[in-house]
Design a protein around this motif. Structure first.
Motif, PDB file in Angstrom:
ATOM      1  N   GLU A 220       0.631  -1.388  -0.070  1.00  0.00           N
ATOM      2  CA  GLU A 220      -0.204  -0.025   0.096  1.00  0.00           C
ATOM      3  C   GLU A 220       0.759   1.368   0.079  1.00  0.00           C
ATOM      4  O   GLU A 220       0.635   2.314  -0.785  1.00  0.00           O
ATOM      5  CB  GLU A 220      -0.833  -0.105   1.091  1.00  0.00           C
ATOM      6  N   PRO A 221       1.871   1.382   0.847  1.00  0.00           N
ATOM      7  CA  PRO A 221       2.632   2.624   0.670  1.00  0.00           C
ATOM      8  C   PRO A 221       3.663   2.882  -0.108  1.00  0.00           C
ATOM      9  O   PRO A 221       4.511   4.009  -0.231  1.00  0.00           O
ATOM     10  CB  PRO A 221       3.302   2.817   2.249  1.00  0.00           C
ATOM     11  N   GLY A 222       3.794   1.777  -1.218  1.00  0.00           N
ATOM     12  CA  GLY A 222       4.950   2.001  -2.099  1.00  0.00           C
ATOM     13  C   GLY A 222       5.985   1.305  -2.307  1.00  0.00           C
ATOM     14  O   GLY A 222       6.815   1.240  -2.977  1.00  0.00           O
ATOM     15  N   ILE A 223       6.011  -0.027  -1.391  1.00  0.00           N
ATOM     16  CA  ILE A 223       7.017  -0.811  -1.432  1.00  0.00           C
ATOM     17  C   ILE A 223       6.639  -1.893  -2.528  1.00  0.00           C
ATOM     18  O   ILE A 223       5.667  -2.532  -2.685  1.00  0.00           O
ATOM     19  CB  ILE A 223       7.066  -1.622  -0.073  1.00  0.00           C
ATOM     20  N   GLU A 224       7.525  -1.997  -3.407  1.00  0.00           N
ATOM     21  CA  GLU A 224       7.433  -2.709  -4.667  1.00  0.00           C
ATOM     22  C   GLU A 224       8.172  -4.283  -4.397  1.00  0.00           C
ATOM     23  O   GLU A 224       7.564  -5.168  -5.121  1.00  0.00           O
ATOM     24  CB  GLU A 224       8.311  -2.200  -5.764  1.00  0.00           C
ATOM     25  N   GLN A 225       9.035  -4.198  -3.589  1.00  0.00           N
ATOM     26  CA  GLN A 225       9.526  -5.777  -3.315  1.00  0.00           C
ATOM     27  C   GLN A 225      10.320  -5.738  -2.022  1.00  0.00           C
ATOM     28  O   GLN A 225      10.898  -4.705  -1.777  1.00  0.00           O
ATOM     29  CB  GLN A 225      10.590  -6.060  -4.631  1.00  0.00           C
ATOM     30  N   MET A 226      10.139  -6.749  -1.476  1.00  0.00           N
ATOM     31  CA  MET A 226      10.669  -6.917  -0.113  1.00  0.00           C
ATOM     32  C   MET A 226      11.343  -8.308   0.095  1.00  0.00           C
ATOM     33  O   MET A 226      10.653  -9.202  -0.499  1.00  0.00           O
ATOM     34  CB  MET A 226       9.703  -6.545   0.924  1.00  0.00           C
ATOM     35  N   GLU A 227      12.413  -8.530   0.459  1.00  0.00           N
ATOM     36  CA  GLU A 227      13.197  -9.733   0.489  1.00  0.00           C
ATOM     37  C   GLU A 227      13.843  -9.754   2.208  1.00  0.00           C
ATOM     38  O   GLU A 227      14.129  -8.808   2.456  1.00  0.00           O
ATOM     39  CB  GLU A 227      14.110 -10.152  -0.461  1.00  0.00           C
ATOM     40  N   ILE A 228      13.601 -10.999   2.757  1.00  0.00           N
ATOM     41  CA  ILE A 228      14.403 -11.201   3.988  1.00  0.00           C
ATOM     42  C   ILE A 228      15.471 -12.267   3.775  1.00  0.00           C
ATOM     43  O   ILE A 228      14.844 -13.388   3.435  1.00  0.00           O
ATOM     44  CB  ILE A 228      13.347 -11.090   5.276  1.00  0.00           C
ATOM     45  N   TYR A 229      16.511 -12.139   4.019  1.00  0.00           N
ATOM     46  CA  TYR A 229      17.481 -12.955   4.212  1.00  0.00           C
ATOM     47  C   TYR A 229      17.999 -13.347   5.511  1.00  0.00           C
ATOM     48  O   TYR A 229      17.858 -12.359   6.388  1.00  0.00           O
ATOM     49  CB  TYR A 229      18.898 -12.726   3.369  1.00  0.00           C
ATOM     50  N   ARG A 230      18.330 -14.575   5.833  1.00  0.00           N
ATOM     51  CA  ARG A 230      18.915 -14.866   7.221  1.00  0.00           C
ATOM     52  C   ARG A 230      20.362 -15.590   7.229  1.00  0.00           C
ATOM     53  O   ARG A 230      20.426 -16.468   6.519  1.00  0.00           O
ATOM     54  CB  ARG A 230      17.930 -15.817   7.901  1.00  0.00           C
ATOM     55  N   PHE A 231      21.166 -15.229   8.217  1.00  0.00           N
ATOM     56  CA  PHE A 231      22.288 -16.160   8.340  1.00  0.00           C
ATOM     57  C   PHE A 231      22.505 -16.068   9.833  1.00  0.00           C
ATOM     58  O   PHE A 231      22.476 -15.304  10.574  1.00  0.00           O
ATOM     59  CB  PHE A 231      23.688 -14.911   7.979  1.00  0.00           C
ATOM     60  N   HIS A 232      22.425 -17.522  10.267  1.00  0.00           N
ATOM     61  CA  HIS A 232      22.151 -17.709  11.715  1.00  0.00           C
ATOM     62  C   HIS A 232      21.011 -16.864  12.256  1.00  0.00           C
ATOM     63  O   HIS A 232      19.904 -17.213  12.047  1.00  0.00           O
ATOM     64  CB  HIS A 232      23.531 -17.857  12.286  1.00  0.00           C
ATOM     65  N   THR A 233      21.471 -16.104  13.203  1.00  0.00           N
ATOM     66  CA  THR A 233      20.394 -15.271  13.836  1.00  0.00           C
ATOM     67  C   THR A 233      20.249 -13.877  13.478  1.00  0.00           C
ATOM     68  O   THR A 233      19.337 -13.058  13.669  1.00  0.00           O
ATOM     69  CB  THR A 233      20.587 -15.160  15.482  1.00  0.00           C
ATOM     70  N   ARG A 234      21.073 -13.644  12.397  1.00  0.00           N
ATOM     71  CA  ARG A 234      20.859 -12.171  11.673  1.00  0.00           C
ATOM     72  C   ARG A 234      19.993 -12.107  10.544  1.00  0.00           C
ATOM     73  O   ARG A 234      20.257 -13.185   9.624  1.00  0.00           O
ATOM     74  CB  ARG A 234      22.503 -11.702  11.321  1.00  0.00           C
ATOM     75  N   LEU A 235      19.285 -11.354  10.522  1.00  0.00           N
ATOM     76  CA  LEU A 235      18.186 -10.949   9.398  1.00  0.00           C
ATOM     77  C   LEU A 235      18.687  -9.743   8.487  1.00  0.00           C
ATOM     78  O   LEU A 235      19.202  -8.755   9.098  1.00  0.00           O
ATOM     79  CB  LEU A 235      16.773 -10.726   9.869  1.00  0.00           C
ATOM     80  N   PHE A 236      18.480  -9.771   7.244  1.00  0.00           N
ATOM     81  CA  PHE A 236      18.770  -8.702   6.423  1.00  0.00           C
ATOM     82  C   PHE A 236      17.526  -8.489   5.656  1.00  0.00           C
ATOM     83  O   PHE A 236      17.003  -9.390   5.038  1.00  0.00           O
ATOM     84  CB  PHE A 236      19.988  -8.983   5.505  1.00  0.00           C
ATOM     85  N   MET A 237      16.943  -7.367   5.593  1.00  0.00           N
ATOM     86  CA  MET A 237      15.749  -7.079   4.722  1.00  0.00           C
ATOM     87  C   MET A 237      16.055  -6.086   3.557  1.00  0.00           C
ATOM     88  O   MET A 237      16.692  -4.818   3.979  1.00  0.00           O
ATOM     89  CB  MET A 237      14.477  -6.635   5.725  1.00  0.00           C
ATOM     90  N   ILE A 238      15.712  -6.299   2.457  1.00  0.00           N
ATOM     91  CA  ILE A 238      15.706  -5.351   1.203  1.00  0.00           C
ATOM     92  C   ILE A 238      14.596  -5.019   0.898  1.00  0.00           C
ATOM     93  O   ILE A 238      13.529  -5.779   0.613  1.00  0.00           O
ATOM     94  CB  ILE A 238      16.693  -6.088   0.389  1.00  0.00           C
ATOM     95  N   MET A 239      14.303  -3.589   0.677  1.00  0.00           N
ATOM     96  CA  MET A 239      13.178  -2.998   0.205  1.00  0.00           C
ATOM     97  C   MET A 239      13.270  -2.087  -1.088  1.00  0.00           C
ATOM     98  O   MET A 239      14.272  -1.283  -0.884  1.00  0.00           O
ATOM     99  CB  MET A 239      12.546  -2.228   1.193  1.00  0.00           C
TER     100      MET A 239
END
Length: 114
Positions: free
Chosen positions: A37-56
């Motif tokens: 709704e607010p304009g996010i076209e793509q979102m991905e979340i990656y995990r390495f052990h306990t660390r998360l990375f989110m790309i928007m």
């Protein structure tokens, strides 16, 4: 299109991590709507052990204040966030109340070879 990258930690518990991943294989429809709704076209979340990375990747309509306002007024988003906090933990350097921390871009291949 702009890209933002965030990081966050999960609690170091294999059972909780598995549950967290299971929730992300079946994200509630209302949450998906609240992302787009607010304009996010793509979102991905990656995990390495306990660390998360989110790309928007966001379009020109997106702004953080609008997303925050929409989320604050969406009961389903609040329920999802409360559930996710069962599995997540703030980074040691996060500000009070901060979950996902915006990262700093330090390298861009295309700009470097241009």
């Amino acid at each position: 299109m702009k890209r933002y990258c965030f990081t966050l930690d999960l609690k170091d518990d294999p059972k909780l991590i598995a549950e967290y991943e299971a929730h992300h294989r079946a994200v509630w429809p209302e949450i998906l709507e609240s992302i787009v709704e607010p304009g996010i076209e793509q979102m991905e979340i990656y995990r390495f052990h306990t660390r998360l990375f989110m790309i928007m990747d966001v379009n020109e309509r997106f702004n953080f204040k609008l997303k925050e306002l929409l989320d604050e007024n969406n009961l389903r988003v609040q329920q999802w966030e409360q559930l996710m906090w069962t599995y997540q933990q703030a980074l040691p350097t996060a500000k009070p109340g901060e979950k996902w921390v915006l990262t700093k871009k330090i390298f861009d291949l295309q700009k470097s070879i241009a």
